[in-house]
Design an enzyme around this catalytic site. Structure first.
Site, PDB file in Angstrom:
ATOM      1  N   ARG A 132      -1.730  -0.946 -14.281  1.00 33.11           N
ATOM      2  CA  ARG A 132      -2.097   0.386 -13.754  1.00 33.11           C
ATOM      3  C   ARG A 132      -1.489   1.505 -14.601  1.00 33.11           C
ATOM      4  NH1 ARG A 132      -5.142  -1.354  -9.736  1.00 33.11           N
ATOM      5  NH2 ARG A 132      -4.312  -2.978  -8.382  1.00 33.11           N
TER       6      ARG A 132
ATOM      7  N   ASP B 145      -1.047   1.645  -4.633  1.00 34.11           N
ATOM      8  CA  ASP B 145      -1.351   1.264  -6.020  1.00 34.11           C
ATOM      9  C   ASP B 145      -1.932   2.427  -6.834  1.00 34.11           C
ATOM     10  OD1 ASP B 145      -0.470  -1.293  -5.524  1.00 34.11           O
ATOM     11  OD2 ASP B 145      -2.456  -2.056  -5.019  1.00 34.11           O
TER      12      ASP B 145
ATOM     13  N   SER C 122      -7.447  -7.598  -4.045  1.00 38.89           N
ATOM     14  CA  SER C 122      -6.856  -8.180  -2.825  1.00 38.89           C
ATOM     15  C   SER C 122      -7.840  -9.132  -2.149  1.00 38.89           C
ATOM     16  CB  SER C 122      -6.508  -7.065  -1.834  1.00 38.89           C
ATOM     17  OG  SER C 122      -5.479  -6.268  -2.347  1.00 38.89           O
TER      18      SER C 122
ATOM     19  N   ARG D 101      10.733  -9.601  -9.601  1.00 39.98           N
ATOM     20  CA  ARG D 101      10.305  -8.892  -8.381  1.00 39.98           C
ATOM     21  C   ARG D 101      10.852  -9.592  -7.134  1.00 39.98           C
ATOM     22  NH1 ARG D 101       4.083  -7.555  -8.733  1.00 39.98           N
ATOM     23  NH2 ARG D 101       4.647  -6.359  -6.884  1.00 39.98           N
TER      24      ARG D 101
END
Ligand code: S3P
Length: 448
Positions: free
Chosen positions: A407, A334, A39, A140
């Site tokens: 992830r 996350d 980020s 998305r």
């Protein structure tokens, strides 16, 4: 394959990661250096491009996501040095000075690149931009940023349902007070960045505070930004100038989380993860693991360039189930895939709720984690907005898939450390989106 062996096979299109483990698990030992925070890396590149003068970035994440951001801003005139060097420098072009790119801007797999950049593009009058992304990103939802930008007067075209590719005709926008229905740092940051180029005060109020890296960095670059913690609101006053800065990017707690869970679940493990960013808006994973009675200690706590940092030690312990819901969710959004792996090793039933947002991440992370971990012998029931995980079953090696989600790939690799036999993770190359050296580090820590 002997126990504790990792083999990476590269086929024509994809990587297969094979991990062979005994029932007792493959213990990990040692010091771990993690890559820079994703980020913060995106924001440093973007603000560096919009500022006047030089920005220096130390510790930038070299994953595919920040590379997408760098490529987009280079295409609009920012001079960004080679990313593969210790210190990345940007010659900023000044607020409102981005050039119209000659081609479509490609955000790749990165939701942060697309959503934050839309706020910047929409507020650049007189220029036309088109933005796209990979298969995952084009499915998305972008309406969450398009709608508030349209309230500000933005001219945006998109596919039916608010999907990319997206076209933007930059405009002089008008300031708004946006009450976001979701706690999303991407939504908040998009609107604040649009507010930078908009005369007057633009405010975003969110239901629960999401990560505040944009607010911290905007302040450091000299933007006029005010925070009201009482109402979880941030206000930017437009048309202030940004000045290039030196940004030191801390290690990404979202990457550290894989090692923290590995250390907690595999008997005989002890790891120290160094230089972890422990901004309170991001440390929900530590709170959840401590609730599960993981043996975690923070050492050498310090502040580096406006962000709190610590080394985090983890030792194996017997975990117990917990509930993860409500205001905790945005602080560990996350980390839910890897927390599901921890829960599969905890005594009792862990319930994760209020996390429907995971269905619109790089993959539907609730469905994918439930199906893939269940293939390995876990006991997980999918809920509309979460997971119910009854821990303590012996995991076994199986053939699983990342669904191209970084992830998921890494969470399954950590689960494989206690799964008896051989686990094969298909499309393991996805890890490079946020953690290019993940497999090398795993190999290194197994040897101890
Ligand atoms: C991010 C915000 C979060 C997070 C994402 C990065 C950011 O997304 O999941 O990985 O850098 O602002 P949301 O804002 O959609 O919750």
């Amino acid at each position: 394959m002997p126990n504790g062996t990792i083999v990476l096979e590269t086929t024509k299109q994809h990587d297969l990661l094979k991990i062979h483990s005994p029932a007792s698990g493959v213990a990990l030992q040692g010091l771990v250096q993690i890559p820079g925070d994703k980020s913060i890396s995106h924001r440093a590149l973007m603000l560096g491009a919009l500022a006047e003068g030089e920005t220096k970035i130390q510790g930038l994440l070299l994953g595919e996501d920040p590379r997408s951001t760098a490529a987009c801003f280079r295409a609009m005139g920012a001079q960004i040095s080679d990313l593969n060097t210790e210190l990345v420098t940007i010659q900023g072009i000044g607020l409102g000075q981005l050039q119209e790119p000659a081609d479509v801007l490609n955000a790749g797999n990165s939701g942060t690149t697309m959503r934050l950049m839309l706020g910047i593009l929409a507020s650049h009058p007189g220029r036309f931009f088109t933005v796209t992304g990979d298969d995952s990103l084009r499915s998305r939802p972008m309406s969450r940023v398009i709608q508030p930008l349209q309230q500000m007067g933005a001219a945006i075209w998109h596919r039916q349902g608010g999907f990319a590719p997206i076209a933007v005709q930059g405009q002089s926008l008008k300031p708004i007070h946006y009450h976001s229905p979701i706690a999303s740092a991407q939504v908040k940051s998009c609107i604040l960045l649009a507010g930078l180029m908009t005369e007057g005060q633009t405010t975003v109020t969110e239901p629960v505070l999401s990560r505040d890296h944009s607010e911290r960095m905007l302040k450091a670059f000299g933007a006029a930004i005010a925070i009201d913690p009482e109402t979880t609101s941030a206000t930017v006053t437009g048309l202030a100038r940004l000045q290039g800065q030196t940004v030191i990017v801390p290690g990404d707690i979202s990457s550290a989380a894989f090692w923290l869970v590995a250390g907690a679940i595999v008997p005989g493990s002890e790891l120290v993860v160094q230089n972890v960013g422990v901004n309170p808006t991001r440390t929900g994973v530590l709170d959840a693991l401590m609730q599960m009675e993981a043996d975690i200690t923070l050492e050498n706590q310090r502040e580096v360039a406006g962000e709190p940092v610590a080394d985090v030690r983890v030792r194996h312990s017997v975990l117990k189930a917990c509930t993860i819901a409500g205001e905790l969710i945005p602080r560990l959004i996350d980390e839910i895939p890897i927390l599901a792996v921890a829960a599969a090793h905890a005594k009792g039933t862990t319930v994760i709720r209020d996390a429907a947002e995971l269905r619109v991440k790089e993959s539907d992370r609730l469905a994918v984690m439930a199906t893939q971990l269940n293939r390995m012998g876990a006991n997980i029931t999918e809920l509309p907005d979460g997971l119910e995980i009854t821990g303590g079953t012996q995991l076994r090696g199986a053939e699983v898939d990342s669904f191209t989600d970084h992830r998921i790939a890494m969470s399954l690799a950590i689960a494989a450390l206690t799964a008896q036999g051989t686990t094969t993770i298909n499309r393991a190359e996805a890890a490079a989106v946020s953690y290019p050296g993940f497999i090398d580090t795993l190999q290194h820590l197994i040897r101890g």
